[in-house]
Write a protein that holds these residues in place. Sequence first.
Motif, mmCIF file in Angstrom:
data_model
loop_
_atom_site.group_PDB
_atom_site.id
_atom_site.type_symbol
_atom_site.label_atom_id
_atom_site.label_comp_id
_atom_site.label_asym_id
_atom_site.label_seq_id
_atom_site.Cartn_x
_atom_site.Cartn_y
_atom_site.Cartn_z
ATOM 1 N N LEU A 86 0.546 -1.331 -0.223
ATOM 2 C CA LEU A 86 -0.180 0.386 0.103
ATOM 3 C C LEU A 86 0.922 1.026 -0.216
ATOM 4 C CD1 LEU A 86 -2.504 1.327 0.029
ATOM 5 C CD2 LEU A 86 -1.735 1.620 2.653
ATOM 6 N N ILE A 87 0.812 2.598 -0.720
ATOM 7 C CA ILE A 87 2.256 3.228 -0.928
ATOM 8 C C ILE A 87 0.880 4.381 -1.036
ATOM 9 C CG2 ILE A 87 3.356 4.945 -2.737
ATOM 10 C CD1 ILE A 87 3.689 2.341 -4.336
ATOM 11 N N ARG A 88 1.372 4.960 0.735
ATOM 12 C CA ARG A 88 0.220 6.481 0.901
ATOM 13 C C ARG A 88 0.701 7.166 0.009
ATOM 14 N NH1 ARG A 88 -4.085 5.185 3.917
ATOM 15 N NH2 ARG A 88 -4.343 3.557 5.924
ATOM 16 N N GLY A 89 -0.045 8.333 -0.124
ATOM 17 C CA GLY A 89 0.104 9.888 -1.164
ATOM 18 C C GLY A 89 1.317 8.904 -2.964
ATOM 19 N N ALA A 90 0.300 8.048 -3.507
ATOM 20 C CA ALA A 90 0.767 7.922 -4.380
ATOM 21 C C ALA A 90 1.139 8.568 -5.481
ATOM 22 C CB ALA A 90 0.243 6.497 -4.776
ATOM 23 N N SER A 91 0.713 10.237 -5.603
ATOM 24 C CA SER A 91 0.756 10.382 -6.186
ATOM 25 C C SER A 91 1.868 11.983 -6.418
ATOM 26 C CB SER A 91 -0.742 11.512 -6.555
ATOM 27 O OG SER A 91 -1.080 11.969 -5.550
ATOM 28 N N GLY A 92 2.410 11.733 -6.018
ATOM 29 C CA GLY A 92 3.503 12.301 -5.367
ATOM 30 C C GLY A 92 5.152 12.222 -5.887
ATOM 31 N N GLY A 93 6.004 12.713 -5.825
ATOM 32 C CA GLY A 93 6.906 12.905 -6.319
ATOM 33 C C GLY A 93 7.705 10.486 -6.153
ATOM 34 N N VAL A 94 7.684 10.660 -4.553
ATOM 35 C CA VAL A 94 8.242 8.891 -4.408
ATOM 36 C C VAL A 94 7.566 8.201 -4.197
ATOM 37 C CG1 VAL A 94 9.063 8.542 -2.148
ATOM 38 C CG2 VAL A 94 9.872 10.372 -1.918
ATOM 39 N N GLY A 95 6.153 8.470 -4.387
ATOM 40 C CA GLY A 95 4.856 7.862 -4.711
ATOM 41 C C GLY A 95 4.921 6.909 -5.792
ATOM 42 N N ILE A 96 5.054 8.064 -7.107
ATOM 43 C CA ILE A 96 4.775 8.035 -8.379
ATOM 44 C C ILE A 96 6.718 6.547 -8.581
ATOM 45 C CG2 ILE A 96 5.401 8.757 -10.263
ATOM 46 C CD1 ILE A 96 2.127 9.150 -9.780
ATOM 47 N N ALA A 97 7.339 7.312 -7.630
ATOM 48 C CA ALA A 97 8.800 6.063 -7.807
ATOM 49 C C ALA A 97 8.181 4.460 -7.384
ATOM 50 C CB ALA A 97 10.151 6.956 -7.430
#
Length: 317
Positions: free
Chosen positions: A145-156
């Motif tokens: 589960l990737i929380r805040g997946a739309s940010g730079g680290v999340g996309i990565a």
Amino acid sequence: MKKIIVNSFGPPSVMHIEAVETPLPAANEVLVQLAAVGVNPVDTYIRSGAYGKLPQLPYTPGFDGAGTIVALGNNVRHYSEGDRVYLFGSATGTYADHALCSADQIRALPDELNFAQGAAIGIPYATAWRALFQVAKARPGQTVLIRGASGGVGIAATQLARMAGLHIVGTASTEIGKRAVASSGADLVVDHGATEDILAFTNGTGPDIIIEMLANANMQNDLDIAARNGMIVIVGNRGSVTIDPRLIMSKELTVRGVLLFAAPASDLREIHDGLAPGLRDCVLKPIIAKEFNLSDAPAAHEYIIGGNRAGKCVLLP
């Protein structure tokens, strides 16, 4: 050369642009003419003075960037003038049109990626790699589960998890963010509070790994839904939180933090060696949310903290 200077910690307005003499590289250093500069949330924490370790004033912000080598110091091997590179550190700061770096702070930028994408690699992709593989020891077939997946680290993290064969749930708060997460490889994209959907995706067992971008908002919920013997990796946090530690005990959970700046040099080499094939094959491809001129760095800081974006913010010198 032109660079952003910070003379006192405070709001974005403390950043201003100055013309200074262009430095020359010493032994084991290179001078890079920057075509794009990465803006990271940590830059805003440091600029405001709300970070554990602060630079000596005055300073130039920035760790990430991409551009072309224009001068090399003695003993630099494997690189030549004219090489396209991305930066993940600098002796002089990257909010500038030139930056001095050690040869250990640059890597070749594949021709398939433009400079803006290159400037989005350093902290986001290295942090995601460290969280998933060096800390969580993620394995194919696990659910993350990737929380805040739309940010730079999340996309990565989403792209890396897809490359590694994990099952991926990503959370985002906007439609544009959700589309970016889905296009990066998530199997399920939901709102931040969609606990029932997350549990249904895992047949009620919960995710094996949770990559947490805002622990002060989500930590208790992470403990509630994590799988037994699961791991919660804290990448970001903006405040204190009250939790029930009995859930950590009863599920035998592991809670770990990630601070990329604490990673030893050997781990950083492993990270960037690991990223190289995916960047070259465009399996890993940064998403750029917005570009700003270097002189508009204060507006970029306001934008990146606003949260309503999908991908990475960059400055164009």
